[in-house]
Design a protein around this motif. Structure first.
Motif, mmCIF file in Angstrom:
data_model
loop_
_atom_site.group_PDB
_atom_site.id
_atom_site.type_symbol
_atom_site.label_atom_id
_atom_site.label_comp_id
_atom_site.label_asym_id
_atom_site.label_seq_id
_atom_site.Cartn_x
_atom_site.Cartn_y
_atom_site.Cartn_z
ATOM 1 N N PRO A 197 32.620 43.516 50.486
ATOM 2 C CA PRO A 197 33.809 42.865 49.905
ATOM 3 C C PRO A 197 33.489 41.842 48.824
ATOM 4 N N HIS A 198 32.536 40.969 49.084
ATOM 5 C CA HIS A 198 32.219 39.929 48.100
ATOM 6 C C HIS A 198 31.547 40.543 46.860
ATOM 7 N N HIS A 199 30.720 41.539 47.078
ATOM 8 C CA HIS A 199 30.063 42.206 45.959
ATOM 9 C C HIS A 199 31.083 42.942 45.091
ATOM 10 N N ILE A 200 32.000 43.663 45.721
ATOM 11 C CA ILE A 200 33.039 44.384 44.974
ATOM 12 C C ILE A 200 33.916 43.415 44.197
ATOM 13 N N ALA A 201 34.322 42.322 44.833
ATOM 14 C CA ALA A 201 35.154 41.331 44.150
ATOM 15 C C ALA A 201 34.421 40.751 42.938
ATOM 16 N N GLU A 202 33.133 40.479 43.106
ATOM 17 C CA GLU A 202 32.351 39.949 41.987
ATOM 18 C C GLU A 202 32.228 40.973 40.864
ATOM 19 N N ARG A 203 31.995 42.238 41.231
ATOM 20 C CA ARG A 203 31.831 43.274 40.228
ATOM 21 C C ARG A 203 33.100 43.445 39.393
ATOM 22 N N TYR A 204 34.237 43.453 40.051
ATOM 23 C CA TYR A 204 35.502 43.565 39.321
ATOM 24 C C TYR A 204 35.737 42.339 38.446
ATOM 25 N N GLY A 205 35.386 41.186 38.979
ATOM 26 C CA GLY A 205 35.541 39.967 38.192
ATOM 27 C C GLY A 205 34.684 39.984 36.942
ATOM 28 N N ALA A 250 44.884 33.976 31.187
ATOM 29 C CA ALA A 250 44.545 35.189 31.938
ATOM 30 C C ALA A 250 43.283 34.958 32.763
ATOM 31 N N TRP A 251 42.289 34.324 32.161
ATOM 32 C CA TRP A 251 41.065 34.019 32.904
ATOM 33 C C TRP A 251 41.364 33.087 34.078
ATOM 34 N N TRP A 252 42.115 32.038 33.824
ATOM 35 C CA TRP A 252 42.396 31.038 34.866
ATOM 36 C C TRP A 252 43.127 31.687 36.033
ATOM 37 N N ILE A 253 44.142 32.471 35.714
ATOM 38 C CA ILE A 253 44.991 33.058 36.754
ATOM 39 C C ILE A 253 44.216 34.080 37.580
ATOM 40 N N TYR A 254 43.397 34.884 36.932
ATOM 41 C CA TYR A 254 42.666 35.915 37.671
ATOM 42 C C TYR A 254 41.637 35.302 38.615
ATOM 43 N N PHE A 255 40.940 34.270 38.170
ATOM 44 C CA PHE A 255 39.818 33.732 38.947
ATOM 45 C C PHE A 255 40.162 32.491 39.769
ATOM 46 N N ALA A 256 41.447 32.184 39.898
ATOM 47 C CA ALA A 256 41.812 30.934 40.573
ATOM 48 C C ALA A 256 41.477 30.924 42.057
ATOM 49 N N VAL A 257 41.566 32.062 42.701
ATOM 50 C CA VAL A 257 41.259 32.116 44.133
ATOM 51 C C VAL A 257 40.346 33.303 44.418
#
Length: 392
Positions: A197-205, A250-257
């Motif tokens: 999960p954490h790896h996938i979230a990082e990859r998409y980010g 867009a950057w702020w909103i996507y990576f806020a949480v």
């Protein structure tokens, strides 16, 4: 041959590898090609053809990235054989990128299909290797289903080349795309791959960052070229400023949480992962829209001011709505927090009709959206105090 075994989903400190980052960077060329073709179509007033071509080409780019990313999350052995096969996949990505202009302009997917064949031969060998070293029959069956699905779908794409251009080819493309996205669902119906999960979230980010970076780069080049030819600083500054605010927001909103905690099952993760087709596609389209707005401002685009403005506001609004649907709504605690992004999306769409200041107005709305999200989250639910959630 070294063994390739599934990695643990609970592995600590799992992060993207340099090879994965290199793989991502090679997609920049393809994303840039798709954006450039979209700019040309929109600037010439070919809205329908431009959007259809962009959707088809971006699907090919996005799905190639998806295939590698989810496999690597579960089976990255990082041995010499794995690295060589991944480099072969990168070669396929570059061939795909070279074929984007022909696919977009002439619906000629020959070079793109050749790129996919190279990628698919490499990835199929990876799945067969995973099947050979599977820990149990369920995992082996899953890996073989993936390999078979890749082969069958790829045969379909080769067959597409022999379908006459036109409506028939468009429908065959849609059917094949649906078959592609169905492969993971079918393959993992019994046993599930051990994606992290954490790896996938990082990859998409990280891929989202690459797309946003390409958006800024494309807009910067457009403004520079316009200044060199027209010196229309007064017309270009509002577009550049507004566009920059939109990208920052867009950057702020996507990576806020962090989203990794939400990815607890295949159904949640697949819906989230597939939904990124819209997030990434709209993010890249914002940059293309900014280029269109610049060309219209200096008289190079044969469309109205409202149409040029919509090229920015529509993908920006779509980005906000999709991020809300996939990310934000899972972390909101009050109705006011839930409404921020949907209301902002509507407000940005309304900016389309603000004349030459439309992009700047949309940027200001985007900035205000971030400010509102921060202010509401700092109060916490029912006024209980600050929360660690600055999501718009």
């Amino acid at each position: 041959m070294p063994r390739m075994t599934a990695r643990s989903r609970h592995e600590e400190h799992r992060a993207a590898t340099p090879l994965e980052l290199f793989f991502d960077l090679c997609f920049v060329v393809a994303v840039a090609q798709a954006g450039a073709r979209l700019v040309h179509s929109l600037a010439e007033g070919h809205l329908g053809a431009g959007l259809a071509g962009y959707a088809a080409v971006f699907f090919a780019i996005w799905w190639a990235w998806m295939n590698f990313t989810w496999f690597a999350s579960a089976y990255d052995s990082d041995d010499a054989l794995y690295r060589v096969v991944t480099l072969v996949q990168i070669t396929g990505v570059l061939i795909l990128a070279a074929g984007v202009p022909r696919a977009f302009d002439d619906s000629d997917f020959t070079v793109c299909v050749i790129g996919y064949i190279v990628m698919r031969l490499a990835l199929t060998s990876q799945w067969l290797r995973a099947a050979r070293n599977a820990a149990d029959p369920g995992e082996r069956r899953m890996a073989l289903l993936y390999a078979a699905g890749l082969v069958v779908c790829q045969l379909g794409w080769v067959g597409l080349l022999f379908v006459p251009a036109g409506t028939a080819r468009s429908w065959v493309f849609v059917v094949l795309a649906a078959a592609e996205v169905a492969v993971p669902v079918i393959a993992e119906r019994g046993a599930q791959s051990t994606w992290h999960p954490h790896h996938i979230a990082e990859r998409y980010g990280l891929f989202t960052l690459i797309v946003l970076g390409e958006t800024v780069a494309a807009a910067t080049v457009a403004v520079q070229e316009a200044l060199d030819e027209h010196e229309a600083l007064g017309e270009l500054l509002p577009i550049a400023g507004g566009g920059l605010l939109i990208v920052f927001a867009a950057w702020w909103i996507y990576f806020a949480v962090p989203i990794a905690g939400h990815l607890r099952s295949n159904s949640q993760a697949f819906a989230w992962g597939y939904g990124h087709f819209v997030i990434l596609g709209s993010a890249a389209a914002i940059g293309a829209g900014m280029e269109v707005a610049v060309e219209q401002a200096v008289g190079k685009a044969h469309i109205s001011t409202a149409a040029a403005s919509a090229a920015v506001t529509v993908p920006a609004a779509l980005f906000l709505l999709t991020v809300w649907a996939l990310h934000s709504r899972h972390f909101k605690r009050t109705l006011a927090q839930q409404l921020v992004l949907p209301v902002a999306a509507v407000a940005i769409l309304a900016c389309t009709f603000a004349g030459h200041g439309a992009v700047l107005a949309a940027g200001l709305v985007a900035a205000a959206t971030v400010a509102a999200g921060v202010a509401l989250s700092s109060r916490g639910p029912e006024g209980t105090g600050p929360r660690v959630d600055a999501h718009g």
